[in-house]
Design a protein around this motif. Sequence first.
Motif, PDB file in Angstrom:
ATOM      1  N   TRP A   1      36.071  79.357  28.020  1.00  0.00           N
ATOM      2  CA  TRP A   1      35.543  80.499  27.137  1.00  0.00           C
ATOM      3  C   TRP A   1      36.515  80.391  25.892  1.00  0.00           C
ATOM      4  CZ3 TRP A   1      31.996  83.994  28.560  1.00  0.00           C
ATOM      5  CH2 TRP A   1      31.660  84.040  29.546  1.00  0.00           C
ATOM      6  N   TYR A   2      35.799  80.549  24.913  1.00  0.00           N
ATOM      7  CA  TYR A   2      36.446  80.912  23.818  1.00  0.00           C
ATOM      8  C   TYR A   2      36.050  82.341  22.927  1.00  0.00           C
ATOM      9  CZ  TYR A   2      37.331  75.789  23.399  1.00  0.00           C
ATOM     10  OH  TYR A   2      37.891  74.418  23.759  1.00  0.00           O
ATOM     11  N   ARG A   3      36.738  82.561  21.995  1.00  0.00           N
ATOM     12  CA  ARG A   3      36.197  83.758  21.203  1.00  0.00           C
ATOM     13  C   ARG A   3      36.504  83.724  19.843  1.00  0.00           C
ATOM     14  NH1 ARG A   3      41.257  87.793  23.524  1.00  0.00           N
ATOM     15  NH2 ARG A   3      42.784  87.078  22.103  1.00  0.00           N
ATOM     16  N   GLN A   4      35.638  84.556  18.871  1.00  0.00           N
ATOM     17  CA  GLN A   4      35.924  84.304  17.551  1.00  0.00           C
ATOM     18  C   GLN A   4      35.806  85.847  17.192  1.00  0.00           C
ATOM     19  OE1 GLN A   4      33.118  81.599  15.621  1.00  0.00           O
ATOM     20  NE2 GLN A   4      34.606  81.491  13.919  1.00  0.00           N
ATOM     21  N   ALA A   5      36.871  86.322  16.342  1.00  0.00           N
ATOM     22  CA  ALA A   5      36.881  87.618  15.778  1.00  0.00           C
ATOM     23  C   ALA A   5      36.161  87.460  14.119  1.00  0.00           C
ATOM     24  CB  ALA A   5      38.233  88.264  15.703  1.00  0.00           C
ATOM     25  N   PRO A   6      35.910  88.501  13.789  1.00  0.00           N
ATOM     26  CA  PRO A   6      35.323  88.355  12.258  1.00  0.00           C
ATOM     27  C   PRO A   6      36.575  87.843  11.429  1.00  0.00           C
ATOM     28  CG  PRO A   6      34.626  90.416  13.208  1.00  0.00           C
ATOM     29  CD  PRO A   6      35.746  89.817  14.360  1.00  0.00           C
ATOM     30  N   GLY A   7      36.203  87.014  10.540  1.00  0.00           N
ATOM     31  CA  GLY A   7      37.108  86.521   9.620  1.00  0.00           C
ATOM     32  C   GLY A   7      38.158  85.527  10.188  1.00  0.00           C
TER      33      GLY A   7
ATOM     34  N   PHE B   1      40.753  79.499  21.786  1.00  0.00           N
ATOM     35  CA  PHE B   1      40.607  79.218  23.134  1.00  0.00           C
ATOM     36  C   PHE B   1      41.122  80.437  24.117  1.00  0.00           C
ATOM     37  CE2 PHE B   1      40.912  76.981  26.849  1.00  0.00           C
ATOM     38  CZ  PHE B   1      42.051  77.145  27.534  1.00  0.00           C
ATOM     39  N   VAL B   2      40.314  80.740  24.862  1.00  0.00           N
ATOM     40  CA  VAL B   2      40.845  81.910  25.713  1.00  0.00           C
ATOM     41  C   VAL B   2      41.075  81.393  27.346  1.00  0.00           C
ATOM     42  CG1 VAL B   2      39.922  83.952  26.963  1.00  0.00           C
ATOM     43  CG2 VAL B   2      39.377  83.317  24.544  1.00  0.00           C
ATOM     44  N   ALA B   3      40.481  80.704  27.789  1.00  0.00           N
ATOM     45  CA  ALA B   3      40.602  80.226  29.307  1.00  0.00           C
ATOM     46  C   ALA B   3      39.736  78.961  29.456  1.00  0.00           C
ATOM     47  CB  ALA B   3      40.257  81.362  30.416  1.00  0.00           C
ATOM     48  N   ALA B   4      40.343  78.091  30.438  1.00  0.00           N
ATOM     49  CA  ALA B   4      39.559  77.078  31.013  1.00  0.00           C
ATOM     50  C   ALA B   4      39.747  77.001  32.676  1.00  0.00           C
ATOM     51  CB  ALA B   4      40.079  75.669  30.392  1.00  0.00           C
ATOM     52  N   ILE B   5      38.601  76.336  33.010  1.00  0.00           N
ATOM     53  CA  ILE B   5      38.784  76.077  34.591  1.00  0.00           C
ATOM     54  C   ILE B   5      38.184  74.483  34.971  1.00  0.00           C
ATOM     55  CG2 ILE B   5      36.450  77.130  35.274  1.00  0.00           C
ATOM     56  CD1 ILE B   5      37.736  77.638  37.953  1.00  0.00           C
ATOM     57  N   GLY B   6      38.818  73.509  35.388  1.00  0.00           N
ATOM     58  CA  GLY B   6      38.281  72.354  35.603  1.00  0.00           C
ATOM     59  C   GLY B   6      36.978  72.037  36.452  1.00  0.00           C
TER      60      GLY B   6
ATOM     61  N   TYR C   1      45.156  78.972  30.260  1.00  0.00           N
ATOM     62  CA  TYR C   1      44.853  80.066  29.652  1.00  0.00           C
ATOM     63  C   TYR C   1      45.545  80.004  28.152  1.00  0.00           C
ATOM     64  CZ  TYR C   1      43.228  82.153  34.039  1.00  0.00           C
ATOM     65  OH  TYR C   1      42.799  82.442  35.130  1.00  0.00           O
ATOM     66  N   GLY C   2      44.849  80.854  27.095  1.00  0.00           N
ATOM     67  CA  GLY C   2      45.696  80.655  25.943  1.00  0.00           C
ATOM     68  C   GLY C   2      46.638  81.659  26.055  1.00  0.00           C
ATOM     69  N   ASP C   3      47.467  81.704  25.281  1.00  0.00           N
ATOM     70  CA  ASP C   3      48.889  82.557  25.494  1.00  0.00           C
ATOM     71  C   ASP C   3      48.756  84.067  25.031  1.00  0.00           C
ATOM     72  OD1 ASP C   3      50.999  80.121  23.610  1.00  0.00           O
ATOM     73  OD2 ASP C   3      50.442  80.306  25.899  1.00  0.00           O
TER      74      ASP C   3
ATOM     75  N   PHE D   1      44.007  87.893  31.655  1.00  0.00           N
ATOM     76  CA  PHE D   1      42.470  87.587  32.126  1.00  0.00           C
ATOM     77  C   PHE D   1      42.417  86.566  32.935  1.00  0.00           C
ATOM     78  CE2 PHE D   1      40.484  87.930  27.470  1.00  0.00           C
ATOM     79  CZ  PHE D   1      40.871  88.888  27.343  1.00  0.00           C
ATOM     80  N   THR D   2      41.434  86.360  33.944  1.00  0.00           N
ATOM     81  CA  THR D   2      41.176  85.519  35.092  1.00  0.00           C
ATOM     82  C   THR D   2      39.895  84.638  34.927  1.00  0.00           C
ATOM     83  OG1 THR D   2      42.666  86.763  36.559  1.00  0.00           O
ATOM     84  CG2 THR D   2      41.290  85.007  37.454  1.00  0.00           C
ATOM     85  N   ILE D   3      39.936  83.452  34.963  1.00  0.00           N
ATOM     86  CA  ILE D   3      38.623  82.639  34.869  1.00  0.00           C
ATOM     87  C   ILE D   3      38.402  82.315  36.232  1.00  0.00           C
ATOM     88  CG2 ILE D   3      39.817  80.568  34.356  1.00  0.00           C
ATOM     89  CD1 ILE D   3      37.416  79.859  32.578  1.00  0.00           C
TER      90      ILE D   3
END
Length: 121
Positions: free
Chosen positions: A36-42, A47-52, A62-64, A70-72
């Motif tokens: 999961w990634y995220r993008q805020a305006p501007g 990077f948010v989280a990853a699972i293999g 997880y991102g810091d 959050f839990t993936i």
Amino acid sequence: QVQLVESGGGVVQDGGSLRLSCVASGFNFSEYAMRWYRQAPGKEREFVAAIGSRISGETVYYGDSVKGRFTISRDNAKATVYLQMNSLKPEDTAVYYCNARHQIVTSREYWGQGTQVTVSS
């Protein structure tokens, strides 16, 4: 046809929770690491989280900024990855994107269309 379809976004108050889902189709889901990634305006995409993948043991990262909140997780039988988001903050407001990348052939990479998450203060 490869598809990643996110859902579960919306508007929530500071401190609230949301659960995002990303349903995959058109490829062998279990062979792909999911992120999961995220993008805020501007801002740049973050990077948010990853699972293999299943074979890699489904290790999570997880991102810091989201660790501990959050839990993936993934359900290979349903070809779905989830992001449980608790203790949401206004700074979590962004469009959240689902990403799939093959565990070996990393050029096989796909993106969803994104789902908006808005946290009001």
